[in-house]
Design an enzyme around this catalytic site. Structure first.
Site, PDB file in Angstrom:
ATOM      1  N   TYR A  95       5.125 -19.345  29.484  1.00 45.15           N
ATOM      2  CA  TYR A  95       4.515 -20.155  28.422  1.00 45.15           C
ATOM      3  C   TYR A  95       2.983 -20.164  28.447  1.00 45.15           C
ATOM      4  CZ  TYR A  95       8.968 -21.620  26.573  1.00 45.15           C
ATOM      5  OH  TYR A  95      10.198 -21.611  25.970  1.00 45.15           O
ATOM      6  N   GLU A 137      14.958 -26.030  28.267  1.00 48.63           N
ATOM      7  CA  GLU A 137      15.484 -24.810  28.878  1.00 48.63           C
ATOM      8  C   GLU A 137      15.861 -25.027  30.338  1.00 48.63           C
ATOM      9  OE1 GLU A 137      12.465 -21.941  27.871  1.00 48.63           O
ATOM     10  OE2 GLU A 137      12.861 -22.236  25.729  1.00 48.63           O
TER      11      GLU A 137
END
Length: 397
Positions: A95, A137
């Site tokens: 990310y 997630e």
């Protein structure tokens, strides 16, 4: 929590993102892959070459900006994407890389219009959105790993059977190499298969629906062989031609938020086009095993009889169920397409409806259902590939 100033700045960029979104995401992917070529082992090259991934990300960024003051509105889309990320093995450390290059692409494309205030606001907003993905997630990875027979990312499977189902669709049956029991999954979910074609630099990841009800000692996927000239055909052609019984391949734990509600007893309609039939097979088999009295309509559209998969199996199942019907149209043989009249005739009032197929097919079917008065909460659907129609999807929810 985002400050009101940050929210206002991000929302002010919505018109710009609507106009330049795909240019920004195209630059983003180009720069990110140049700096981190190892990520080419994760992303779908076919979707990249066709611009689908760029469109999907542009729509996601646009939706995030438009709903930045109420991010709860895009949670269903976030969950859908998070399932795909978990299936592909996207990790927390990816990310910051994405954020860095996304902000860089915004600055590169917009130039001086991307003021320091805009970049700072988007940096803050991106972190909030990324944290939401990371949290969701992590829960998905933990759940997959902690399930009986489960695993976290990928593990090795062996192809134990390969069965032609039509002129273009073949079923592949896999068993885990470690010999462990398979976890259960929800009928309609998919797996990612990961492999490398000899001579290629990067691995290939493809997501395929499980085409068999849970509760077996194998995982079955049924794959359409695409045209060799189609960028999407590289993987399917290789699997059809070169993956043989005894070969090994890596597979992710089952994922996806498109699945049969097995607790419901309301009438149900399973509507599919082409290879979109695959998740419907898992659903239909599950109904036959667990709630055989449930009213069900299996409605399918294929180009020709030669393209149709599972025809005999569907007939046999339907014959064994007291309240089931199976209808199929062959568009290139003069039967026409699934339209409002066909749906009005075969879909019972109050049915829960599941739709899967190519995007144009699904848009036509869902539009026809809505025109027939079906409420949107009764319609469940799964797009192939990335969520490139995210804006359309959000508009209908």
């Amino acid at each position: 929590m985002l400050s009101q100033e940050t929210i206002d700045i991000v929302k002010s960029t919505v018109p710009v993102l609507e106009q330049h979104g795909k240019t920004i995401t195209t630059v983003f992917y180009k720069n990110m892959f140049a700096a981190h070529p190892e990520l080419l082992n994760v992303f779908n090259h076919a979707n990249q070459s066709k611009g689908r991934q760029q469109t999907a990300l542009a729509n996601t960024v646009y939706a995030a900006a438009a709903h930045i003051d109420n991010l709860g509105a895009i949670i269903p889309a976030v969950v859908q994407i998070a399932h795909k990320h978990r299936s592909l093995g996207i990790q927390k450390e990816h990310y910051p890389i994405v954020g860095y290059h996304l902000l860089g692409a915004i600055k590169e494309v917009l130039g001086d219009a991307a003021t320091p205030e805009i970049i700072a606001a988007w940096g803050e907003a991106y972190q909030v959105i990324a944290d939401a993905f990371i949290g969701i997630e992590k829960e998905m990875y933990d759940e997959a790993e902690e399930a009986e027979g489960g695993w976290r990312t990928f593990k090795e499977f062996e192809l134990v059977e390969k069965v032609p189902e039509s002129e273009v669709i073949t079923s592949f049956y896999f068993k885990p190499v470690d010999g462990k029991k398979l976890p259960t999954y929800k009928p309609g979910q998919y797996i990612t298969v990961r492999f490398q074609i000899p001579g290629d630099e990067h691995t290939i990841n493809r997501q395929y629906s499980l085409s068999k009800a849970p509760g077996n000692d194998t995982l079955r996927i049924s794959i359409k062989r695409e045209d060799e000239c189609n960028p999407n055909g590289k993987a399917s052609v290789y699997l059809h031609r070169s993956l043989n019984v005894g070969d090994k391949i890596e597979i992710s734990a089952p994922a996806g938020d498109f699945y049969l509600d097995t607790e419901s007893t309301t009438p149900i309609a399973l509507i599919s086009g082409g290879v979109g039939i695959t998740p419907m097979m898992a659903m239909y088999q599950t109904i036959a095993k667990t709630t055989p009295e449930r009213p069900v309509a299996f409605l399918h559209s294929a180009r020709t009889r030669g393209h149709q998969a599972f025809h005999k199996e569907l007939h046999a199942m339907t014959e064994s169920l007291p309240n089931a019907k199976y209808e199929v149209l062959y568009s290139e043989e003069g039967d026409g397409f699934i339209n409002r009249e066909f749906l009005a005739k075969h879909v019972s009032e109050g049915s829960d409806i599941y739709v899967c197929g190519p995007t144009p097919f699904m848009q036509a079917v869902i539009s026809a259902l809505v025109a027939n008065g079906v409420t949107e909460d009764k319609i469940h659907f799964e797009f192939f590939g990335p969520a490139e129609e995210l804006q359309w999807e959000l508009a209908t929810n």
